[in-house]
Design an enzyme around this catalytic site. Sequence first.
Site, PDB file in Angstrom:
ATOM      1  N   GLU A  27      63.802  62.577  52.083  1.00 53.45           N
ATOM      2  CA  GLU A  27      64.720  62.864  53.182  1.00 53.45           C
ATOM      3  C   GLU A  27      65.459  64.158  52.875  1.00 53.45           C
ATOM      4  O   GLU A  27      66.007  64.308  51.782  1.00 53.45           O
ATOM      5  CB  GLU A  27      65.732  61.728  53.379  1.00 53.45           C
ATOM      6  CG  GLU A  27      66.561  61.934  54.630  1.00 53.45           C
ATOM      7  CD  GLU A  27      67.519  60.776  54.924  1.00 53.45           C
ATOM      8  OE1 GLU A  27      68.240  60.854  55.924  1.00 53.45           O
ATOM      9  OE2 GLU A  27      67.550  59.798  54.141  1.00 53.45           O
ATOM     10  N   GLY A  58      73.645  60.468  46.656  1.00 49.70           N
ATOM     11  CA  GLY A  58      74.113  59.259  45.998  1.00 49.70           C
ATOM     12  C   GLY A  58      72.972  58.271  45.812  1.00 49.70           C
ATOM     13  O   GLY A  58      72.791  57.702  44.743  1.00 49.70           O
ATOM     14  N   MET A 112      69.029  56.741  48.071  1.00 50.54           N
ATOM     15  CA  MET A 112      68.085  56.910  49.179  1.00 50.54           C
ATOM     16  C   MET A 112      67.443  55.576  49.510  1.00 50.54           C
ATOM     17  O   MET A 112      66.985  54.867  48.622  1.00 50.54           O
ATOM     18  CB  MET A 112      67.023  57.951  48.803  1.00 50.54           C
ATOM     19  CG  MET A 112      65.999  58.207  49.887  1.00 50.54           C
ATOM     20  SD  MET A 112      66.757  58.802  51.406  1.00 50.54           S
ATOM     21  CE  MET A 112      65.606  58.171  52.612  1.00 50.54           C
ATOM     22  N   GLU A 130      72.663  51.289  51.226  1.00 49.14           N
ATOM     23  CA  GLU A 130      71.224  51.540  51.206  1.00 49.14           C
ATOM     24  C   GLU A 130      70.440  50.303  51.618  1.00 49.14           C
ATOM     25  O   GLU A 130      69.407  50.403  52.287  1.00 49.14           O
ATOM     26  CB  GLU A 130      70.783  52.029  49.826  1.00 49.14           C
ATOM     27  CG  GLU A 130      71.524  53.254  49.313  1.00 49.14           C
ATOM     28  CD  GLU A 130      71.518  54.433  50.273  1.00 49.14           C
ATOM     29  OE1 GLU A 130      70.603  54.526  51.115  1.00 49.14           O
ATOM     30  OE2 GLU A 130      72.447  55.246  50.195  1.00 49.14           O
TER      31      GLU A 130
END
Length: 877
Positions: free
Chosen positions: A125, A265, A267, A302
């Site tokens: 991403e 931080g 994914m 997440e």
Amino acid sequence: MRTQDPKTIYLSEYQQPAFWVEHVNLTVSLFDGYTEVSSELTLKKNPDVASRELVLNGIDQDIQSLQLDDKQLSSADYHYADGVLTLNCDSEQLIFRAVTRIDPQNNTSLEGLYQSGSMYCTQCEAEGFRKITFYPDRPDVMATFTTRIEADAGQFPILLSNGNPVDSGALEGGRHYAVWEDPFPKPSYLFALVAGDLSSKDDRFTTRSGRDVTLRIFVEPQNAHKVDFALDSLKKAMQWDEEVYGREYDLDLFMIVASDFFNMGAMENKGLNIFNSAAVLASPDTSNDQRFERIEGIVAHEYFHNWSGNRVTCRDWFQLSLKEGFTVFRDTEFSSDTHDRAVKRIETVAGLRAVQFPEDNGPMAHPVRPDSYIEINNFYTATVYEKGAEVVRMIHTLVGPDDFRRGSDLYFERFDGQAVTTDDFVACMEQVSGLDLTQFKRWYTQAGTPRLSVTDDYDADSQTYRLFFHQSCPATPGQTDKRPFVIPVKLGLLGADGNDLPIHTRGNYNAGTEVLTLTDEVTEVVFTGVSERPVPSLLRDFSAPVKWSFGYSDEQLAFLAANDANGFNRWDALQQLYSRAILSMAEDHRAGRSLTPPSVLVETVANVAGDASLSHAIRASMLTLPGYAILKDAVDVVYIDDLIAARKHLVKTLATRYRDIWRSLTEKLSSDAPYEFNAEESGRRQLQGLSLWYWLKAGDQAAFDFAAELYASATNQTDRSNALRAVLAGDAEALQQSLLSDFYERWQSDTQMVEQWLTMQAGTPGMTVPGIETLMQHPAFDIKNPNKVRSVIVGFAMNTESFHDARGEGYALLAKVVQQLNALNPQLAARLVTLLSDWKRYDADRGKMMASALETILATDSLSSNVFEMAQRALKD
């Protein structure tokens, strides 16, 4: 220097691709010196698009072979330039195959496939998959994946990808393979791969339908003891998502991998989350309360993406807040339910005001749904995340919790497996609630922080009280004229006894929620049967992300701070008192007048410090002064020396006048009990740390002695960090150096602790640019590691007194670091540019030096599009 500006992408130009991908067979073979990637894409013609051009993205790849169906392609069969491969296809169904070689060992951008320590991992991403293989690398192209990984069995015994493991085995030459199958269609940005020599720890979770899910966290062996908290947090999040949103996990296995080299931080890759190690590894000995809270929130965030982002994803990157704003709202609600709701709201709003409001008040301002971008990585911003979450929160407020849940259910069911837009999300809320949210959607399209000016009038004879609301929004880049927003205002009216008065009014007011909905530029609200002139409590729980003003006297703010039934507004009233006093004293300092904090503020602080009816965490929050970011955002021109002088004077006044209070609190809040991470104990440690800080600011030798003893005897990292940070804020150089040396000696082999050690030094009062340069030469620093860069460079930039030294050396140092990082990690470099973006708001001398640093950055040879966009936006008139 750049000779050509990069291309700008516009939302208005969105078009569907000519071909959809149905399935991907991917083989990734890791070798020393290179990695070979073989991909097979099963494609289908999009009947809604006339073009027959197959457009594939691919950069930093050495093409070995390309094949379309059974035809081997030569360079004459396709066009490949600027990272885009184009070829014409006559078939309705086709197979495209590519064999390429990539170099993950030298991929310092940390996008695509790269080396993190001794392991390989991915970050795709937003557009990293194009660094792995040729693919239509856009979020609306969703396909199922089968991934085969081959590598040396001794060096990389663990081979992971998305989905469920379906096959594995040995190969010749000491190599082995693993095959993973992901049955759920996903965009390429959710692809993940990890190969390494890793330890793992398992747990299990039984879904409400009775299905067992294996939970597994992979870490480097030395960190195996730090995963228990993350596993517990994951199980809490899974249970909460089932109870609150009815969302059940859909695979047999959920994995997390901790990586030391990571730009973000964490994914949310489907089934295989990759985390920055600082966001997943925790133990009482090496992690303070703030890190535990952060890890719990990130793990939840997440995981929640499994539905709000993975099962339903965004059609294009302009819709990024569709998944991020919604998921941030979900994770803050999880934290609020898990801990103290008022404290969580205070933390959230303090962060919003310190980061997002200034972003809205400068050249980086953009709508929650941007209109254009050059590099999408530059739009992973507080506006998209935090303001986007506030927009979702307002929808929750307007439709109510029951309809919000019904709207969420409809959204997930209607769009499961699809890539959609913010309009689709809002439409679901409209359908279930019956509300017309057309005007509300201006929150997605208009940039800037709305201003809400409130005045009042009381008529004792008719017992009528009136509130007049006037809303406006300043011009932002590309948007000069703003139309009225929908603003939900949660409110109360306090009588002289401090209790809420009954509210009787008419119009767009929901008595069940105490929310008034503003839709016009000017709104008058009439309250009847009001027996005394009330003190209004406005924007309770910060019901809308606006800057608001009301002509409170200092005494009224003190009254609200002491009596408001809403915990957030008690805190906010005192924050307004602090800000008003500091800004007034800053003007006095600039004019050469003596500085005197208002007595009502000083007395209120003493009252709060001694109010045992308040929770420890609320008291600590109320006793914490607003930071410089919030103070700077409250003035038209930043004269930073005056702000620093005023804030330091207020701190000194409170510290010395209430020395005995701070000492008493510090000592009474001590505990020998074993460490527990919960709201009560975290609040106690937070309040003790703040009291110790104030006590040390009073210059009391006994405070330094207490801090040194607390550091030496601490049984947890929170107490130890509180002691060290307090000492570093005081005037005791010998003790500071002694404790810093001890800290490094104890923890030099622990990555997260070393990062903390670097941050504390960079933020120490009196730190200089030569001191930072020396720190950057320390063996513990690595400019290729984003965490180390953030620890030192961002830590120094947040050190307001030092970074904004009148000589401008801090600005020049930042420009130099950005130039270095531009060639190594453009994404990280671009984010550092924002530290200079508010240069126009500073005094002329500092503004000129900051602009000069930006111009130096913009003149860099081979400037990346990431950095170019941010520097250009910062300098643009």
